[in-house]
Design a protein around this motif. Structure first.
Motif, PDB file in Angstrom:
ATOM      1  N   THR A   1     -13.697 -48.239  44.237  1.00 28.72           N
ATOM      2  CA  THR A   1     -14.898 -47.867  45.596  1.00 28.72           C
ATOM      3  C   THR A   1     -13.641 -46.972  46.852  1.00 28.72           C
ATOM      4  OG1 THR A   1     -14.741 -50.244  46.585  1.00 28.72           O
ATOM      5  CG2 THR A   1     -16.507 -49.663  45.119  1.00 28.72           C
ATOM      6  N   LYS A   2     -14.583 -46.670  47.354  1.00 28.11           N
ATOM      7  CA  LYS A   2     -13.721 -46.016  48.557  1.00 28.11           C
ATOM      8  C   LYS A   2     -13.419 -46.893  50.017  1.00 28.11           C
ATOM      9  CE  LYS A   2     -13.633 -41.188  46.607  1.00 28.11           C
ATOM     10  NZ  LYS A   2     -13.688 -39.837  47.131  1.00 28.11           N
TER      11      LYS A   2
ATOM     12  N   SER B   1      -4.314 -55.507  49.249  1.00 26.42           N
ATOM     13  CA  SER B   1      -4.393 -56.048  50.240  1.00 26.42           C
ATOM     14  C   SER B   1      -4.452 -55.842  51.344  1.00 26.42           C
ATOM     15  CB  SER B   1      -2.647 -56.657  50.253  1.00 26.42           C
ATOM     16  OG  SER B   1      -2.093 -56.375  50.805  1.00 26.42           O
ATOM     17  N   ASP B   2      -4.118 -54.056  51.893  1.00 26.89           N
ATOM     18  CA  ASP B   2      -4.550 -54.001  53.560  1.00 26.89           C
ATOM     19  C   ASP B   2      -5.633 -52.976  53.275  1.00 26.89           C
ATOM     20  OD1 ASP B   2      -3.877 -51.962  51.686  1.00 26.89           O
ATOM     21  OD2 ASP B   2      -2.127 -50.749  53.033  1.00 26.89           O
ATOM     22  N   ARG B   3      -6.656 -53.239  51.591  1.00 27.08           N
ATOM     23  CA  ARG B   3      -7.996 -53.137  52.195  1.00 27.08           C
ATOM     24  C   ARG B   3      -9.165 -53.836  52.560  1.00 27.08           C
ATOM     25  NH1 ARG B   3     -10.109 -50.114  47.569  1.00 27.08           N
ATOM     26  NH2 ARG B   3     -11.786 -49.891  48.403  1.00 27.08           N
TER      27      ARG B   3
ATOM     28  N   GLY C   1     -25.791 -47.797  50.217  1.00 27.08           N
ATOM     29  CA  GLY C   1     -25.019 -46.740  49.367  1.00 27.08           C
ATOM     30  C   GLY C   1     -23.608 -47.754  49.264  1.00 27.08           C
ATOM     31  N   SER C   2     -23.679 -49.264  49.703  1.00 28.34           N
ATOM     32  CA  SER C   2     -22.117 -49.923  49.708  1.00 28.34           C
ATOM     33  C   SER C   2     -23.005 -49.948  48.266  1.00 28.34           C
ATOM     34  CB  SER C   2     -22.077 -50.319  50.802  1.00 28.34           C
ATOM     35  OG  SER C   2     -22.134 -49.472  51.845  1.00 28.34           O
ATOM     36  N   ILE C   3     -22.078 -51.257  47.976  1.00 31.64           N
ATOM     37  CA  ILE C   3     -22.155 -51.742  46.207  1.00 31.64           C
ATOM     38  C   ILE C   3     -21.463 -53.014  47.139  1.00 31.64           C
ATOM     39  CG2 ILE C   3     -20.140 -51.504  46.204  1.00 31.64           C
ATOM     40  CD1 ILE C   3     -21.463 -52.048  42.769  1.00 31.64           C
TER      41      ILE C   3
ATOM     42  N   GLY D   1     -22.307 -49.850  56.742  1.00 26.25           N
ATOM     43  CA  GLY D   1     -22.534 -48.908  55.766  1.00 26.25           C
ATOM     44  C   GLY D   1     -21.354 -48.010  55.484  1.00 26.25           C
ATOM     45  N   GLY D   2     -20.173 -48.518  56.132  1.00 30.29           N
ATOM     46  CA  GLY D   2     -18.496 -47.809  56.203  1.00 30.29           C
ATOM     47  C   GLY D   2     -17.074 -49.100  54.888  1.00 30.29           C
ATOM     48  N   LEU D   3     -18.357 -49.741  54.582  1.00 29.19           N
ATOM     49  CA  LEU D   3     -17.170 -50.335  53.307  1.00 29.19           C
ATOM     50  C   LEU D   3     -17.401 -50.136  52.203  1.00 29.19           C
ATOM     51  CD1 LEU D   3     -18.181 -53.950  54.784  1.00 29.19           C
ATOM     52  CD2 LEU D   3     -15.911 -52.579  55.656  1.00 29.19           C
TER      53      LEU D   3
END
Length: 250
Positions: free
Chosen positions: A76-77, A101-103, A154-156, A126-128
């Motif tokens: 994912t992004k 790890s930084d994500r 729309g996040s998973i 919503g920003g994850l």
């Protein structure tokens, strides 16, 4: 307009109003036709809640379920919120499954109720890219709240089922609002021609898929990009079977 056409038109309008067309068309493919063909839309639905558990109650299968989840989140992004009740998640292993790890934003809470509340807030943000929560119990009401929160942004969402006691494992059989339900078990590693340990293998069971089919797959574990793979001998077997079908049909 014919009655049948009118009915289809109304159904399409309802789907448009509810936003279902957009959600169902937004998927995260595994990149393996064997898996993606069993899932509506050809991949794991975004804007949805999914459940993942270890095939057994032991730590090894539980770790495989966590790594399977990490591989999904890795593709994912954006940042990933991972909610835990026990600080035993091994970050280097998660990174080997593709999730840098930084994500990851780790959130430690004391109980399932708090974990579920944090998951819901994360999904509504919503920003994850993904929100993962480790819970023992997941009621229909709680899962519906998570599903609605995921649909809205729309996040998973991924509920990783972990149990402290054997009696809690029975809760995994109860119905929830999750779009898919998975079970991951460890298999012997891929054999190598030299001494050493090959790529890990899992038995991945798709127990439930809304509007899809149940199935199980023998797969090689996530690589450093979060991707699964079909073992080489199974790829060869599938190619041989396909050649046989073409020859028989000719």
């Amino acid at each position: 307009m014919r009655p049948g056409s009118a009915l289809e038109f109304l159904r399409a309008e309802v789907r448009r109003i509810e936003g279902k067309d957009r959600r169902l068309s937004s998927v995260l493919p595994f990149g393996l036709s064997e898996l993606d063909s069993r899932l509506p839309g050809g991949g794991l639905a975004l804007g949805a809640l999914h459940e993942i558990a270890g095939g057994g109650n032991g730590a090894i299968d539980g770790a495989a379920a966590a790594l399977f989840s990490a591989g999904i989140a890795a593709r994912t992004k954006g940042k990933v919120l991972w909610c835990i009740t026990r600080p035993d998640l091994f970050a280097p292993a998660i990174e080997q499954a593709g999730l840098a790890s930084d994500r990851v934003i780790y959130l430690e809470a004391g109980d399932d109720k708090t974990i579920l509340a944090c998951m819901e807030e994360g999904l509504r943000h919503g920003g994850l890219g993904a929100v993962i929560g480790e819970v023992a119990r997941l009621s229909m009401t709680a899962s519906r709240r998570l599903q609605l929160a995921a649909e809205g942004t729309g996040s998973i969402g991924i509920a990783v089922r972990r149990w402290r006691r054997q009696t809690e494992a029975a809760d995994f059989g109860q119905p929830t609002a999750a779009v898919t339900r998975w079970r991951v078990s460890v298999l012997p590693s891929t054999a190598l021609p030299v001494p050493g340990v090959g790529r890990h293998r899992w038995l991945v069971e798709l127990i439930r898929a809304r509007a899809g089919e149940s199935a199980d797959f023998e797969l090689e574990a996530c690589d450093d990009s979060g991707c699964l793979a079909l073992p080489a001998e199974l790829v060869h077997r599938s190619a041989t079977q396909e050649s046989w079908r073409r020859g028989a049909s000719g």
